[in-house]
Write an enzyme that holds these catalytic residues in place. Structure first.
Site, PDB file in Angstrom:
ATOM      1  CB  ALA A  97       1.492   4.424  11.838  1.00 58.15           C
ATOM      2  NE  ARG A 147       8.983   6.180  -3.092  1.00 57.89           N
ATOM      3  CZ  ARG A 147       8.863   7.134  -2.194  1.00 57.89           C
ATOM      4  NH1 ARG A 147       7.684   7.736  -2.033  1.00 57.89           N
ATOM      5  NH2 ARG A 147       9.882   7.495  -1.447  1.00 57.89           N
ATOM      6  CB  SER A 165       8.528   6.201   1.849  1.00 55.43           C
ATOM      7  OG  SER A 165       9.637   6.457   1.014  1.00 55.43           O
ATOM      8  NE  ARG A 202       8.490   2.200  22.529  1.00 49.88           N
ATOM      9  CZ  ARG A 202       8.069   1.597  23.632  1.00 49.88           C
ATOM     10  NH1 ARG A 202       7.018   0.783  23.569  1.00 49.88           N
ATOM     11  NH2 ARG A 202       8.680   1.794  24.787  1.00 49.88           N
ATOM     12  NE  ARG A 203       9.143  10.507  15.856  1.00 45.88           N
ATOM     13  CZ  ARG A 203      10.398  10.849  15.565  1.00 45.88           C
ATOM     14  NH1 ARG A 203      11.179  11.363  16.505  1.00 45.88           N
ATOM     15  NH2 ARG A 203      10.872  10.667  14.350  1.00 45.88           N
ATOM     16  CD  GLU A 233      -2.780  -1.157   2.476  1.00 49.57           C
ATOM     17  OE1 GLU A 233      -3.885  -0.583   2.392  1.00 49.57           O
ATOM     18  OE2 GLU A 233      -2.364  -1.696   3.519  1.00 49.57           O
ATOM     19  CB  SER A 274       3.677   9.409  22.487  1.00 46.30           C
ATOM     20  OG  SER A 274       3.460   8.815  23.752  1.00 46.30           O
TER      21      SER A 274
END
Length: 329
Positions: free
Chosen positions: A269, A212, A230, A301-302, A210, A304
């Protein structure tokens, strides 16, 4: 870990139909049934007689060859030989044969030399009537109108869409404009509307695309490239690092990767992990993401709260692909 090596014989051979512009430029060559060969003979392309074309391509080839006044081109039958796929392409026919080998799944990405291919490919207007020389578009448009036809130009590019030349079995492609000739799509692959697959790139197993898949990028079995995600390719900026996404990985929606992922990895994400991204390890050590390239079972992960990019053991199972979406391709 995904195996990107591509066992193959030394060369290839195929008969096909080539479109030649008025100035002699080769616009394209379609090879319906390319083959690998241990002893293909010397590299080069020869034009075939009508009898040879019928023998190698079938009776319909006789009617397909000849001048096309509407487009201002000539269609000719050819036989192209590549003595060694390790040698760089010698002409346009050679390049098209190599792109067909990829899309026919006879050669994996990076399984042959594609050095210098852009110099052999003309910029072509890909239209509803077939390939047209860019300088002749308006003339051809008028010729079409004179016959009550509407000329649709789908793109002006060096690469055509794959499905006009190869329709691999066992795949779904929601928008054919987004898959270039030279893409390698394994059976079970689904490319959704926002997915994109460049040449010398693709999937090695059942995958959901879904996002690139850039030139040179390979995605392993059971992996998901999420919506808008991406992958950094090997063309823009002169990059030469090959990005491999391992098996059963998830690159989340709007995420991105500039390093290789091993198996069972997740990039959350919205997080783009480049080679220089500073990543905090579970023990508090900070490393550049390139030091983790190719490692398996990692969740990127970042945080939060702090905004820090973290790498954690991927102990949770993200659920894998939805089998219903891939089992009936």
């Amino acid at each position: 870990m995904t195996d990107t090596t591509a066992p193959r014989t030394s060369g290839a051979v195929a008969a096909g139909l080539a479109t030649i512009a008025a100035d002699g430029t080769v616009l394209d060559t379609w090879f319906p049934a390319p083959e690998l060969s241990d002893e293909p003979g010397p590299s080069g392309t020869e034009r075939l007689t009508a009898e040879q074309a019928a023998e190698l391509l079938g009776g319909g080839a006789t009617a397909a060859v000849g001048p096309d006044a509407r487009r201002g081109v000539e269609v000719v039958a050819v036989r192209t030989v590549i003595s060694s796929l390790d040698e760089k392409p010698v002409d346009t026919h050679d390049v098209y044969l190599r792109l067909h080998l990829l899309s026919h799944r006879l050669v994996k990405p990076h399984g042959q030399s594609l050095d210098g291919i852009f110099a052999h490919l003309a910029n072509v207007a890909w239209t509803s009537l077939g390939p047209v020389a860019v300088d002749d578009i308006e003339k051809v448009r008028l010729n079409a109108r004179a016959e009550g036809l509407h000329l649709q130009v789908t793109s002006i590019d060096k690469f055509p869409r794959m499905t006009d030349y190869v329709a691999p079995k066992g795949v779904r492609i929601a928008d054919a404009d987004r898959v270039r000739l030279g893409a390698h799509l394994s059976a079970g692959t689904t490319v959704m509307h926002e997915g994109f697959v460049n040449f010398n790139a693709g999937t090695l197993g059942t995958s959901m695309v879904e996002g690139r898949i850039s030139a040179g990028v390979v995605v392993g079995d059971g992996s998901d490239i999420g919506g808008g995600a991406s992958t950094m390719g090997t063309l823009s900026g002169g990059g030469n690092v090959r990005i491999v996404i391992g098996e059963r990985c998830l690159v989340g929606a709007e995420a991105g990767v500039g390093i290789a992922l091993g198996d069972e990895c997740v990039v959350e994400a919205g997080l783009y992990v480049t080679a220089g991204t500073r990543v905090t390890m579970p023990d508090g050590q900070v490393v550049k993401a390139r030091e983790l390239s190719g490692a398996s079972n990692i969740l990127f992960r970042r945080n939060s709260v702090t905004g820090t990019v973290e790498a954690r053991p991927n102990n949770a199972v993200w659920g894998g692909l939805n089998e219903i979406l891939h089992s009936h391709n």
